[in-house]
Design a protein around this motif. Structure first.
Motif, short mmCIF file in Angstrom:
data_model
loop_
_atom_site.label_atom_id
_atom_site.label_comp_id
_atom_site.label_asym_id
_atom_site.label_seq_id
_atom_site.Cartn_x
_atom_site.Cartn_y
_atom_site.Cartn_z
N UNK A 134 0.83 -1.20 0.00
CA UNK A 134 0.00 0.00 0.00
C UNK A 134 0.86 1.24 0.00
N UNK A 135 1.96 1.22 0.76
CA UNK A 135 2.84 2.37 0.78
C UNK A 135 3.53 2.54 -0.55
N UNK A 136 3.79 1.44 -1.26
CA UNK A 136 4.42 1.55 -2.57
C UNK A 136 3.52 2.26 -3.55
N UNK A 137 2.20 2.09 -3.40
CA UNK A 137 1.27 2.73 -4.32
C UNK A 137 1.40 4.24 -4.27
N UNK A 138 1.58 4.78 -3.05
CA UNK A 138 1.67 6.22 -2.92
C UNK A 138 3.09 6.72 -3.11
N UNK A 139 4.08 5.81 -2.92
CA UNK A 139 5.47 6.24 -3.00
C UNK A 139 6.05 6.11 -4.39
N UNK A 140 5.31 5.49 -5.32
CA UNK A 140 5.84 5.26 -6.67
C UNK A 140 4.99 6.00 -7.68
N UNK A 141 5.30 7.27 -7.99
CA UNK A 141 4.52 8.05 -8.93
C UNK A 141 4.41 7.40 -10.29
N UNK A 142 5.46 6.72 -10.75
CA UNK A 142 5.43 6.11 -12.08
C UNK A 142 4.37 5.03 -12.13
N UNK A 174 2.12 -2.63 -6.52
CA UNK A 174 1.10 -2.16 -5.58
C UNK A 174 -0.18 -2.96 -5.76
N UNK A 175 -1.20 -2.62 -5.02
CA UNK A 175 -2.51 -3.25 -5.12
C UNK A 175 -3.56 -2.20 -5.45
N UNK A 176 -4.63 -2.59 -6.18
CA UNK A 176 -4.87 -3.91 -6.75
C UNK A 176 -3.97 -4.18 -7.95
N UNK A 177 -3.79 -5.48 -8.24
CA UNK A 177 -2.96 -5.90 -9.36
C UNK A 177 -3.66 -7.10 -9.99
N UNK A 178 -3.88 -7.05 -11.29
CA UNK A 178 -4.69 -8.06 -11.95
C UNK A 178 -3.97 -8.65 -13.14
N UNK A 179 -4.04 -9.98 -13.28
CA UNK A 179 -3.38 -10.69 -14.38
C UNK A 179 -4.38 -11.62 -15.05
N UNK A 180 -4.41 -11.62 -16.38
CA UNK A 180 -5.25 -12.55 -17.13
C UNK A 180 -4.38 -13.65 -17.71
N UNK A 181 -4.76 -14.92 -17.42
CA UNK A 181 -4.09 -16.09 -17.97
C UNK A 181 -5.00 -16.78 -18.97
N UNK A 182 -4.40 -17.37 -20.01
CA UNK A 182 -5.22 -18.08 -20.98
C UNK A 182 -5.57 -19.47 -20.46
N UNK A 183 -6.25 -20.26 -21.29
CA UNK A 183 -6.73 -21.57 -20.85
C UNK A 183 -5.61 -22.53 -20.54
N UNK A 184 -4.40 -22.25 -21.05
CA UNK A 184 -3.25 -23.11 -20.79
C UNK A 184 -2.37 -22.60 -19.65
N UNK A 185 -2.80 -21.52 -18.99
CA UNK A 185 -2.04 -21.01 -17.86
C UNK A 185 -0.91 -20.08 -18.24
N UNK A 223 -1.43 -7.88 -17.95
CA UNK A 223 -1.55 -7.53 -16.53
C UNK A 223 -1.92 -6.06 -16.42
N UNK A 224 -2.57 -5.72 -15.32
CA UNK A 224 -3.01 -4.34 -15.07
C UNK A 224 -2.61 -3.95 -13.65
N UNK A 225 -1.88 -2.86 -13.52
CA UNK A 225 -1.53 -2.32 -12.22
C UNK A 225 -2.51 -1.20 -11.88
N UNK A 226 -3.30 -1.39 -10.82
CA UNK A 226 -4.27 -0.38 -10.44
C UNK A 226 -5.69 -0.80 -10.80
N UNK A 227 -6.68 -0.05 -10.35
CA UNK A 227 -8.08 -0.42 -10.57
C UNK A 227 -8.58 -0.09 -11.97
#
Length: 287
Positions: free
Chosen positions: A30-38, A153-164, A169-173
């Motif tokens: 959570x602190x990384x989210x606010x501490x990492x402007x990029x 940071x969070x949230x962090x989302x990754x989409x995997x295909x049917x074979x894994x 990936x998406x960083x943030x909401x």
């Protein structure tokens, strides 16, 4: 003296907040989210740089105490969302993720993996209030998944295909349940053509990123075609694996001078290919 006392009163609550956060190591994210402007600036942006990377193999806990891995969900795409009860943006987007899970029921699994190190004792009360009906909630008991995936940071989302294999990936909401909120496909980058060659036994491999990998091995007696990764990180070391039917391929490409053993031609990359368990070595170049 009054100014000194004022400074002490101001610093006391800040110090207490810091100690409270130390109680849960996951709050470091959570602190990384606010501490990492990029990272903040890139929040919600689709990233395909890790496309083709296999899903982590670690096990996660269900509420009943049983264990499950992401491999157990293969056979259809899997959307993995890293979240925590202390992460306000995570909580805000969970109803949308649950709505997406309902809309994609039967064709895609939506899994929320909690990074709460305080365990189900922290997560269960939240779930009782949230009343999520469609997505699967698991617990990362070791809090290691965020590190494994390199989540800034969070949230962090990754989409995997049917074979894994990772698709994006998406960083943030994101507004997952709104039109365009779920990226059906990520915009491809320019195609990279890579050619590799080796001797004893002679072999060649041609890669067109986002398309296919064509392999000719053992002086032409063996051929195979695989799906190529969307990206190749050719500035250092790039590796990927693929499978097609009963055939498997693992490739490692290292940016270092390599000289063809037969012709003496210099190449910019050293290449190791393992085809169906057999290892081949050679050199490669971009075309």
């Amino acid at each position: 003296m009054r100014s000194v006392m004022f400074a002490i009163l101001v610093l006391m609550p800040l110090s207490a907040c810091g100690k409270a956060k130390e109680a849960d190591k996951a709050d470091a994210l959570a602190s990384q989210e606010s501490a990492a402007p990029a990272a903040k600036k890139a929040a919600g942006v689709v990233d395909v740089s890790q496309a083709g990377t296999p899903a982590p193999t670690q096990a996660f806990a269900r509420e009943d105490g049983s264990k499950v891995t992401l491999a157990d969900f293969r056979g259809k795409p899997v959307l993995v969302n890293l979240w925590a009860t202390w992460c306000a943006p995570c909580i805000a987007e969970m109803p949308a993720l649950d709505g997406l899970a309902k809309a994609k029921a039967g064709e895609m699994a939506v899994i929320g993996i909690s990074q709460d190190l305080q365990g189900w004792g922290k997560v269960k009360p939240f779930l009782a209030k949230a009343k999520l009906q469609n997505m699967t909630i698991l617990l990362d008991e070791e809090g290691a998944l965020a590190t494994t995936l390199g989540a800034p940071g969070l949230p962090f989302t990754v989409l995997y295909d049917a074979e894994g294999k990772e698709i994006w990936r998406v960083n943030g909401p994101r507004e997952w349940d709104q039109p365009g909120g779920f990226p059906e496909t990520a915009a491809p980058g320019p195609t990279v053509h890579f050619h590799a060659v080796g001797q004893e036994p002679g072999w060649t491999m041609d890669i067109a990123t986002g398309r296919d990998v064509e392999v000719i091995a053992d002086y032409g007696s063996k051929t195979a075609t695989f799906k190529a990764p969307a990206r190749l990180a050719l500035e250092g070391t790039s590796s990927f694996s693929a499978a097609q039917g009963k055939s498997s391929l693992a490739v490692s490409i290292v940016k270092t001078r390599c000289e063809d053993a037969m012709s003496g031609k210099p190449y910019a990359y050293a290449v190791t290919m393992t085809l169906d368990g057999k290892r081949y070595e050679g050199c490669g170049e971009t075309l």
